[in-house]
Design a protein around this motif. Sequence first.
Motif, PDB file in Angstrom:
ATOM      1  N   ASN A  70      39.905  59.532 -71.713  1.00  0.00           N
ATOM      2  CA  ASN A  70      39.856  60.731 -71.128  1.00  0.00           C
ATOM      3  C   ASN A  70      40.896  60.741 -69.685  1.00  0.00           C
ATOM      4  O   ASN A  70      40.534  60.768 -68.715  1.00  0.00           O
ATOM      5  N   PRO A  71      42.129  60.876 -70.181  1.00  0.00           N
ATOM      6  CA  PRO A  71      43.215  61.153 -69.005  1.00  0.00           C
ATOM      7  C   PRO A  71      43.062  62.554 -68.248  1.00  0.00           C
ATOM      8  O   PRO A  71      42.269  63.386 -68.580  1.00  0.00           O
ATOM      9  N   PRO A  72      43.280  62.570 -66.967  1.00  0.00           N
ATOM     10  CA  PRO A  72      44.236  61.439 -66.425  1.00  0.00           C
ATOM     11  C   PRO A  72      43.196  60.357 -65.899  1.00  0.00           C
ATOM     12  O   PRO A  72      41.864  60.703 -65.709  1.00  0.00           O
ATOM     13  N   TYR A  73      43.752  58.952 -65.626  1.00  0.00           N
ATOM     14  CA  TYR A  73      42.866  58.004 -65.389  1.00  0.00           C
ATOM     15  C   TYR A  73      43.999  56.957 -64.481  1.00  0.00           C
ATOM     16  O   TYR A  73      45.341  56.967 -64.681  1.00  0.00           O
ATOM     17  N   SER A  74      43.332  56.220 -63.825  1.00  0.00           N
ATOM     18  CA  SER A  74      43.951  55.066 -62.993  1.00  0.00           C
ATOM     19  C   SER A  74      43.231  53.977 -62.924  1.00  0.00           C
ATOM     20  O   SER A  74      42.123  53.980 -62.060  1.00  0.00           O
ATOM     21  N   VAL A  75      43.166  52.851 -63.610  1.00  0.00           N
ATOM     22  CA  VAL A  75      42.302  51.876 -63.759  1.00  0.00           C
ATOM     23  C   VAL A  75      42.572  51.001 -62.616  1.00  0.00           C
ATOM     24  O   VAL A  75      43.781  50.341 -62.604  1.00  0.00           O
ATOM     25  N   PRO A  76      41.543  50.464 -61.673  1.00  0.00           N
ATOM     26  CA  PRO A  76      42.028  49.596 -60.797  1.00  0.00           C
ATOM     27  C   PRO A  76      42.301  48.122 -61.329  1.00  0.00           C
ATOM     28  O   PRO A  76      41.950  47.719 -62.509  1.00  0.00           O
ATOM     29  N   LEU A  77      43.382  47.777 -60.521  1.00  0.00           N
ATOM     30  CA  LEU A  77      43.864  46.388 -60.793  1.00  0.00           C
ATOM     31  C   LEU A  77      42.807  45.323 -60.703  1.00  0.00           C
ATOM     32  O   LEU A  77      42.011  45.293 -59.607  1.00  0.00           O
ATOM     33  N   PRO A  78      42.550  44.404 -61.517  1.00  0.00           N
ATOM     34  CA  PRO A  78      41.743  43.182 -61.523  1.00  0.00           C
ATOM     35  C   PRO A  78      42.246  42.276 -60.231  1.00  0.00           C
ATOM     36  O   PRO A  78      43.177  42.267 -59.935  1.00  0.00           O
ATOM     37  N   PRO A  79      41.218  41.625 -59.675  1.00  0.00           N
ATOM     38  CA  PRO A  79      41.791  40.509 -58.571  1.00  0.00           C
ATOM     39  C   PRO A  79      42.561  39.317 -59.465  1.00  0.00           C
ATOM     40  O   PRO A  79      42.508  39.171 -60.650  1.00  0.00           O
ATOM     41  N   MET A  80      43.083  38.682 -58.581  1.00  0.00           N
ATOM     42  CA  MET A  80      44.200  37.548 -58.832  1.00  0.00           C
ATOM     43  C   MET A  80      43.215  36.296 -59.297  1.00  0.00           C
ATOM     44  O   MET A  80      42.210  36.532 -58.936  1.00  0.00           O
ATOM     45  N   ILE A  81      43.888  35.732 -60.352  1.00  0.00           N
ATOM     46  CA  ILE A  81      43.246  34.418 -60.971  1.00  0.00           C
ATOM     47  C   ILE A  81      44.201  33.450 -60.515  1.00  0.00           C
ATOM     48  O   ILE A  81      45.092  33.441 -60.575  1.00  0.00           O
ATOM     49  N   ASP A  82      43.287  32.268 -59.989  1.00  0.00           N
ATOM     50  CA  ASP A  82      44.283  31.122 -59.413  1.00  0.00           C
ATOM     51  C   ASP A  82      44.568  30.074 -60.384  1.00  0.00           C
ATOM     52  O   ASP A  82      44.020  30.220 -61.645  1.00  0.00           O
ATOM     53  N   ALA A  83      45.762  29.195 -60.355  1.00  0.00           N
ATOM     54  CA  ALA A  83      46.032  28.345 -61.272  1.00  0.00           C
ATOM     55  C   ALA A  83      44.866  27.480 -61.944  1.00  0.00           C
ATOM     56  O   ALA A  83      44.596  27.022 -63.098  1.00  0.00           O
ATOM     57  N   PRO A  84      43.995  26.603 -60.668  1.00  0.00           N
ATOM     58  CA  PRO A  84      42.951  25.789 -61.346  1.00  0.00           C
ATOM     59  C   PRO A  84      41.986  26.447 -62.525  1.00  0.00           C
ATOM     60  O   PRO A  84      41.406  25.770 -63.145  1.00  0.00           O
ATOM     61  N   THR A  85      41.771  27.811 -62.128  1.00  0.00           N
ATOM     62  CA  THR A  85      40.871  28.561 -63.138  1.00  0.00           C
ATOM     63  C   THR A  85      41.599  28.884 -64.475  1.00  0.00           C
ATOM     64  O   THR A  85      41.002  28.683 -65.356  1.00  0.00           O
ATOM     65  N   ALA A  86      42.795  29.212 -64.290  1.00  0.00           N
ATOM     66  CA  ALA A  86      43.698  29.606 -65.507  1.00  0.00           C
ATOM     67  C   ALA A  86      44.125  28.418 -66.372  1.00  0.00           C
ATOM     68  O   ALA A  86      44.149  28.585 -67.526  1.00  0.00           O
ATOM     69  N   GLN A  87      44.583  27.291 -65.734  1.00  0.00           N
ATOM     70  CA  GLN A  87      45.087  26.436 -66.650  1.00  0.00           C
ATOM     71  C   GLN A  87      44.204  25.856 -67.546  1.00  0.00           C
ATOM     72  O   GLN A  87      44.819  25.620 -68.848  1.00  0.00           O
ATOM     73  N   PRO A  88      43.028  25.470 -67.573  1.00  0.00           N
ATOM     74  CA  PRO A  88      41.900  25.033 -68.495  1.00  0.00           C
ATOM     75  C   PRO A  88      42.020  25.923 -69.732  1.00  0.00           C
ATOM     76  O   PRO A  88      42.016  25.337 -70.960  1.00  0.00           O
ATOM     77  N   ILE A  89      41.987  27.347 -69.458  1.00  0.00           N
ATOM     78  CA  ILE A  89      41.837  28.545 -70.591  1.00  0.00           C
ATOM     79  C   ILE A  89      43.026  28.359 -71.184  1.00  0.00           C
ATOM     80  O   ILE A  89      43.406  28.316 -72.474  1.00  0.00           O
ATOM     81  N   ALA A  90      44.382  28.224 -70.575  1.00  0.00           N
ATOM     82  CA  ALA A  90      45.558  28.192 -71.247  1.00  0.00           C
ATOM     83  C   ALA A  90      45.866  27.158 -72.141  1.00  0.00           C
ATOM     84  O   ALA A  90      46.343  27.142 -73.185  1.00  0.00           O
ATOM     85  N   LEU A  91      45.370  25.877 -71.692  1.00  0.00           N
ATOM     86  CA  LEU A  91      45.552  24.735 -72.452  1.00  0.00           C
ATOM     87  C   LEU A  91      44.660  24.782 -73.834  1.00  0.00           C
ATOM     88  O   LEU A  91      45.148  24.462 -74.722  1.00  0.00           O
ATOM     89  N   ALA A  92      43.577  25.369 -73.781  1.00  0.00           N
ATOM     90  CA  ALA A  92      42.726  25.453 -74.835  1.00  0.00           C
ATOM     91  C   ALA A  92      43.602  26.588 -75.714  1.00  0.00           C
ATOM     92  O   ALA A  92      43.267  26.296 -77.002  1.00  0.00           O
ATOM     93  N   MET A  93      43.905  27.647 -75.005  1.00  0.00           N
ATOM     94  CA  MET A  93      44.757  28.471 -76.053  1.00  0.00           C
ATOM     95  C   MET A  93      45.796  27.991 -76.903  1.00  0.00           C
ATOM     96  O   MET A  93      46.135  28.070 -78.035  1.00  0.00           O
TER      97      MET A  93
END
Length: 351
Positions: A70-93
């Motif tokens: 239903n435009p117009p819209y402006s979706v809020p930006l999600p918060p930052m994700i740090d490398a210790p959180t992201a790295q295990p998921i990236a390695l799994a993928m």
Amino acid sequence: MTPMIFDGHNDFLLRLLRDPGNRDTTWLTDTGKGHLDLPRMKQGGFGGGFFAIYISSSDQSFNIDDLMANPPYSVPLPPMIDAPTAQPIALAMAGYLKWMERASEGQFRICRTVAELRECQAKGVVSAIMHIEGAEPIAADLDALYLFHDMGLRSLGPVWSRPTVFGHGVPFAYPSSPDTGPGLTAAGKDLVRLCNDLGIMLDLSHLNEAGFNDVASLSHAPLVATHSNAHAVTPSARNLTDRQLDMIRDSGGMVGLNFATAFLNEDGAKADDRGFEPMLRHLDHLISRLGENHVGFGSDFDGAQVPNVLRDAAGLGAFRNALSAHGYGAALLEKLCHENWFAVLDRTWKA
């Protein structure tokens, strides 16, 4: 001969991550779910593409689909994700991508050179490029980039549509300019330089305009947006202005047409009932601005809603037919389907 399609972006690895217990069925059989699996790739002439490692935001308190319908819209930006959180998921993928290669018994191959991509094309093997969408798994010291490169990483987007230690993504917003915030951080500029040194392609699709400008000023490689459309047709923050398209053209880069309906439909609505016309309008504009040697496809399969006339990878034959009926000749179709991607990678990668 029907040209195979090499695709600039998909999120199939995210589907596997969300349902690991059924990965054999999801990958090796046509379940009719999602957009991709090996049988439907073969059926539609999907010859390969960029397979994204992407870390999803899990703390959203709103429904993006409802907002974008239903435009117009402006979706809020999600918060930052740090490398210790992201790295295990990236390695799994990354592990899932390697598993897909093994499980396919020779029908699917991760490629690191254009010669390997062309060899796969000649043999009817589906090819894959390991891509990271949003560089959260790479900390500011950049050490992990060397490891991912050794694993096969050959394409990276510094941001998804949220901030990272490297820069700022554009929000999902309509109508909106892509000029939505500051540019690259000091770490982001170092990331650009190291990607150039290693021959890793930089993907600009989710960067805001200031970040785009920073990459353009720093990088000596072609400017590439793997899955973006024309802002002049659909004024979404995620689409590229004519000025940006001109800069991409002048760098010898390219743009992959995004199949996501919210970035195709002129009114910005996430609606799948508009046929192939929105895709053709964007392609006409991209070709008129970039030239026929700098446009390809970047479907966003398994990461977006696509037109219902396309449906999934098996529907790519109908898409080719629509392109032909629109007046695109055989030589142009071959460029759009795969040759332009191979050419820009040849200008970007290092042996």
